[in-house]
Design an enzyme around this catalytic site. Structure first.
Site, short mmCIF file in Angstrom:
data_model
loop_
_atom_site.label_atom_id
_atom_site.label_comp_id
_atom_site.label_asym_id
_atom_site.label_seq_id
_atom_site.Cartn_x
_atom_site.Cartn_y
_atom_site.Cartn_z
N HIS A 50 0.81 -1.21 0.00
CA HIS A 50 0.00 0.00 0.00
C HIS A 50 0.84 1.26 0.00
CE1 HIS A 50 -3.05 -2.94 1.32
NE2 HIS A 50 -3.91 -2.10 0.80
N GLY A 51 2.09 1.17 0.38
CA GLY A 51 2.95 2.33 0.35
C GLY A 51 4.10 2.20 1.33
#
Length: 200
Positions: free
Chosen positions: A38-39
């Protein structure tokens, strides 16, 4: 996405066909990578590890919880156990989402610290004539309408009340849904925000 992590991360690591402690490591690694997907932020990493920890803790305490249920007699009340599992899973998942949505750990801990505060604003809304006059916003009405339609369809399609997501009768479950919608309208903040998954 979950099946991709299962097929290309969890199973290649050995999945559940390994020793107990290696199983725990496999779960934590898989969820760590899901957080990184997701990051590259510490909040995402922590969110992934926290979900992995939930599974590890559930597995580790499984036998102990079964003994506790037998000792207390709760094993006789399957519906109560099931509803408690639904409630606890939902609560833990929502708690983890605080870190997922927060920009920093400082923001996340601020939310946690103040999660039960602000009720005065809720009751202020109830006496705010201007707010009451604008209760149904155009952007809120479609959501409420389709939620109501979903509830009606669930009543028509599902014949046995025990097939419902919550082990309570359909009419009571839908009353609870409407109550939650009412609370969201009065207590919610409806500022324009980009849907979080548009960032990925």
């Amino acid at each position: 996405l979950s099946t991709w992590f299962r097929d290309y991360v969890y199973i290649p690591l050995g999945g559940s066909r390994v020793g107990l402690y290696r199983l725990y490591i496999n779960l934590l690694i898989t969820f760590l990578i899901s957080g990184l997907w997701h990051g590259a932020k510490w909040t995402f990493i922590f969110w992934g590890l926290l979900n992995g920890f939930y599974l590890v803790a559930a597995n580790f305490t499984s036998a102990w919880r079964q003994k506790l249920n037998a000792f207390t007699g709760l094993e006789k009340y399957k519906s109560l156990q099931k509803n408690w599992q639904i409630f606890s899973t939902f609560t833990l998942t929502c708690f983890a989402w605080i870190f997922f949505r927060a920009n920093t750990f400082h923001d996340a801990f601020y939310v946690i610290k103040n999660i039960f505060s602000g009720w005065q604003n809720f009751f202020a809304h109830l006496t705010d004539d201007l707010y009451l006059n604008n209760f149904i916003y155009l952007k809120q009405f479609p959501a409420a309408f389709f939620l109501a339609i979903t509830g009606i369809i669930s009543l028509l399609i599902l014949e046995k009340w025990r097939e419902q997501p919550l082990l309570i009768k359909p009419w009571l479950r839908n009353i609870l849904y409407l109550l939650l919608i009412f609370i969201i309208f009065f207590a919610g903040e409806f500022k324009d925000q980009q849907f979080i998954y548009f960032q990925f």
